[in-house]
Design an enzyme around this catalytic site. Structure first.
Site, PDB file in Angstrom:
ATOM      1  N   LYS A 147      -8.476   7.084   5.968  1.00  0.00           N
ATOM      2  CA  LYS A 147      -7.310   6.329   5.505  1.00  0.00           C
ATOM      3  C   LYS A 147      -7.733   5.164   4.632  1.00  0.00           C
ATOM      4  CE  LYS A 147      -3.755   7.511   8.789  1.00  0.00           C
ATOM      5  NZ  LYS A 147      -2.907   7.085   9.895  1.00  0.00           N
TER       6      LYS A 147
ATOM      7  N   THR B 247       1.432  10.312   3.717  1.00  0.00           N
ATOM      8  CA  THR B 247       0.753  11.414   3.025  1.00  0.00           C
ATOM      9  C   THR B 247      -0.546  11.789   3.741  1.00  0.00           C
ATOM     10  OG1 THR B 247       0.052   9.698   1.479  1.00  0.00           O
ATOM     11  CG2 THR B 247       1.712  11.234   0.694  1.00  0.00           C
TER      12      THR B 247
ATOM     13  N   GLU C 132      -0.041  -3.347   4.616  1.00  0.00           N
ATOM     14  CA  GLU C 132      -1.180  -2.419   4.648  1.00  0.00           C
ATOM     15  C   GLU C 132      -1.324  -1.729   6.010  1.00  0.00           C
ATOM     16  OE1 GLU C 132      -4.080  -1.218   1.827  1.00  0.00           O
ATOM     17  OE2 GLU C 132      -3.977  -0.774   3.977  1.00  0.00           O
ATOM     18  N   ASP C 133      -1.792  -0.481   5.983  1.00  0.00           N
ATOM     19  CA  ASP C 133      -2.019   0.223   7.258  1.00  0.00           C
ATOM     20  C   ASP C 133      -3.498   0.435   7.564  1.00  0.00           C
ATOM     21  OD1 ASP C 133      -2.372   2.232   5.217  1.00  0.00           O
ATOM     22  OD2 ASP C 133      -2.279   3.723   6.820  1.00  0.00           O
TER      23      ASP C 133
ATOM     24  N   LYS D 226      -5.028   8.080  -6.569  1.00  0.00           N
ATOM     25  CA  LYS D 226      -4.894   8.335  -8.001  1.00  0.00           C
ATOM     26  C   LYS D 226      -3.632   9.136  -8.273  1.00  0.00           C
ATOM     27  CE  LYS D 226      -9.693   7.973  -9.360  1.00  0.00           C
ATOM     28  NZ  LYS D 226     -10.834   8.567 -10.024  1.00  0.00           N
TER      29      LYS D 226
ATOM     30  N   SER E  22      -2.663   0.569  -4.199  1.00  0.00           N
ATOM     31  CA  SER E  22      -3.096   1.751  -3.449  1.00  0.00           C
ATOM     32  C   SER E  22      -4.415   2.309  -3.971  1.00  0.00           C
ATOM     33  CB  SER E  22      -2.004   2.827  -3.572  1.00  0.00           C
ATOM     34  OG  SER E  22      -2.493   4.101  -3.244  1.00  0.00           O
ATOM     35  N   ALA E  23      -5.137   3.003  -3.093  1.00  0.00           N
ATOM     36  CA  ALA E  23      -6.392   3.650  -3.513  1.00  0.00           C
ATOM     37  C   ALA E  23      -6.127   5.003  -4.174  1.00  0.00           C
ATOM     38  CB  ALA E  23      -7.287   3.866  -2.295  1.00  0.00           C
TER      39      ALA E  23
ATOM     40  N   ASP F 276       0.885  -1.159   0.000  1.00  0.00           N
ATOM     41  CA  ASP F 276       0.000   0.000   0.000  1.00  0.00           C
ATOM     42  C   ASP F 276       0.937   1.226   0.000  1.00  0.00           C
ATOM     43  OD1 ASP F 276      -2.441   1.520   0.514  1.00  0.00           O
ATOM     44  OD2 ASP F 276      -1.658   1.784   2.547  1.00  0.00           O
ATOM     45  N   LEU F 277       0.412   2.406  -0.280  1.00  0.00           N
ATOM     46  CA  LEU F 277       1.295   3.581  -0.361  1.00  0.00           C
ATOM     47  C   LEU F 277       1.186   4.460   0.894  1.00  0.00           C
ATOM     48  CD1 LEU F 277       3.252   5.308  -2.043  1.00  0.00           C
ATOM     49  CD2 LEU F 277       1.264   6.362  -3.146  1.00  0.00           C
ATOM     50  N   ASP F 278       0.048   5.132   1.034  1.00  0.00           N
ATOM     51  CA  ASP F 278      -0.113   6.055   2.154  1.00  0.00           C
ATOM     52  C   ASP F 278      -0.173   5.291   3.480  1.00  0.00           C
ATOM     53  OD1 ASP F 278      -0.729   8.195   3.818  1.00  0.00           O
ATOM     54  OD2 ASP F 278      -2.863   8.060   3.394  1.00  0.00           O
TER      55      ASP F 278
ATOM     56  N   LYS G   5     -11.085  -1.014  -1.611  1.00  0.00           N
ATOM     57  CA  LYS G   5     -10.846  -1.899  -0.478  1.00  0.00           C
ATOM     58  C   LYS G   5     -12.008  -1.711   0.496  1.00  0.00           C
ATOM     59  CE  LYS G   5      -5.915  -0.767  -0.895  1.00  0.00           C
ATOM     60  NZ  LYS G   5      -4.790  -0.004  -0.327  1.00  0.00           N
TER      61      LYS G   5
ATOM     62  N   VAL H 193      -9.520   5.232   2.114  1.00  0.00           N
ATOM     63  CA  VAL H 193     -10.810   5.508   1.460  1.00  0.00           C
ATOM     64  C   VAL H 193     -10.555   6.375   0.226  1.00  0.00           C
ATOM     65  CG1 VAL H 193     -13.064   6.611   1.831  1.00  0.00           C
ATOM     66  CG2 VAL H 193     -11.952   5.402   3.715  1.00  0.00           C
TER      67      VAL H 193
HETATM   68  P1  B16 Z   1      -5.977  10.370  -3.832  1.00  0.00           P
HETATM   69  P2  B16 Z   1      -3.555   4.340   0.159  1.00  0.00           P
HETATM   70  C1  B16 Z   1      -5.279   6.376   0.051  1.00  0.00           C
HETATM   71  O1  B16 Z   1      -3.984   5.869  -0.151  1.00  0.00           O
HETATM   72  C2  B16 Z   1      -5.287   7.276   1.280  1.00  0.00           C
HETATM   73  O2  B16 Z   1      -5.043   6.513   2.460  1.00  0.00           O
HETATM   74  C3  B16 Z   1      -6.623   7.944   1.409  1.00  0.00           C
HETATM   75  O3  B16 Z   1      -6.645   8.806   2.523  1.00  0.00           O
HETATM   76  C4  B16 Z   1      -6.923   8.725   0.117  1.00  0.00           C
HETATM   77  O4  B16 Z   1      -8.191   9.357   0.178  1.00  0.00           O
HETATM   78  C5  B16 Z   1      -6.868   7.753  -1.074  1.00  0.00           C
HETATM   79  O5  B16 Z   1      -5.586   7.146  -1.112  1.00  0.00           O
HETATM   80  C6  B16 Z   1      -7.096   8.471  -2.390  1.00  0.00           C
HETATM   81  O6  B16 Z   1      -6.017   9.322  -2.631  1.00  0.00           O
HETATM   82  O7  B16 Z   1      -6.826  11.550  -3.457  1.00  0.00           O
HETATM   83  O8  B16 Z   1      -4.503  10.690  -3.947  1.00  0.00           O
HETATM   84  O9  B16 Z   1      -6.489   9.671  -5.071  1.00  0.00           O
HETATM   85  O10 B16 Z   1      -3.451   4.233   1.641  1.00  0.00           O
HETATM   86  O11 B16 Z   1      -4.585   3.413  -0.461  1.00  0.00           O
HETATM   87  O12 B16 Z   1      -2.215   4.255  -0.518  1.00  0.00           O
HETATM   88 MG    MG Z   2      -2.774   3.211   3.396  1.00  0.00          MG
END
Ligand code: B16
Ligand code: MG
Length: 226
Positions: free
Chosen positions: A45, A17, A169-170, A117, A114-115, A9-11, A145, A47
């Site tokens: 997080k 972030t 994953e966090d 974009k 990761s979620a 996962d990223l964030d 997810k 989402v």
């Molecule tokens: P974006 P992950 C998620 O990253 C974040 O945890 C979440 O807070 C954020 O809304 C989502 O990415 C979308 O991010 O606005 O950059 O498309 O934890 O799935 O890496």
């Molecule tokens: Mg995450």
């Protein structure tokens, strides 16, 4: 050599972030008269962006036209990206590099699940993009997810069967997604919150090379029994 698939996962796993999401969501929420706390940010997080804005509007009891909704989403992202633009390698979370180096040296396939974009932009800023064999992110999935789609697509992209994959994953939803995909789920963060994970570490500094070596030969059920 045991070939596995490692999905990150990223964030909250590679970089934090969430603090930039917080600043950008707070600015947006406050601009339309909604309070926004760190506690609420925690619930966003993992989402997606669209679902995050829906939640914030719901908390504030605010209804928007589709045009305003889309305009605010774009504004939030623009503001968020102004923080991302200032990122560099120093923001890679402690211990992550050591784990990546172990996997790279062993020629293990590495994917992002990761979620976000904005994942390619972020990976480029911290100079990690080149280490990923596949990127599956918010641009490549239709289901968020805890649906396993993101991890199943990541596994397919690195030619690994799901049961040979390991997910870092966090978020609770991310752990549930990894479990549904029948992958080893490694929680990064709080023991109580992530209790559905097969194994949990506070952060990557707790992950030893001996543990990584052992992961190369262990199945999900064997790991759970330990
Ligand atoms: P974006 P992950 C998620 O990253 C974040 O945890 C979440 O807070 C954020 O809304 C989502 O990415 C979308 O991010 O606005 O950059 O498309 O934890 O799935 O890496
Ligand atoms: Mg995450």
């Amino acid at each position: 050599m045991n070939r596995k698939g490692f999905i990150f996962d990223l964030d909250g796993v590679i970089v934090d972030t969430a603090k930039y999401h917080f600043l950008a969501w707070k600015k947006l929420a406050n601009s339309i008269g909604i309070d926004f706390t760190e506690h609420q940010n925690e619930q966003l997080k993992g989402v997606s962006r669209i679902e995050s804005l829906k939640k914030i509007l719901n908390w504030g009891n605010v209804t928007l036209s589709e045009t305003d909704f889309n305009r605010l989403m774009a504004e939030k992202n623009e503001n968020y990206l102004s923080y991302i633009a200032k990122m560099d390698d120093s923001e890679i979370l402690p211990g992550v590099m050591k784990t990546l180096e172990f996997l790279i040296k062993d020629k293990q396939p590495i994917a992002l699940g990761s979620a976000s974009k904005n994942s390619i932009e972020i990976l480029n800023k911290v100079h990690l993009f080149k280490h990923f064999d596949a990127i599956i992110d918010g641009n490549s999935v239709t289901k968020a997810k805890p649906d396993p789609e993101v991890f199943l697509k990541a596994a397919a992209a690195i030619n690994c069967s799901p049961e040979t994959c390991i997910v870092f994953e966090d978020s609770v939803a991310g752990i549930q997604a990894a479990n549904k995909a029948n992958m080893i789920s490694i929680g990064i963060g709080n023991q109580t919150i992530l209790n559905e994970a097969d194994i949990i570490f506070k952060d990557f500094t707790e992950i030893s090379t001996d543990f990584l070596q052992n992961l190369l030969s262990v199945t999900k059920s064997e790991l759970k029994k330990k």
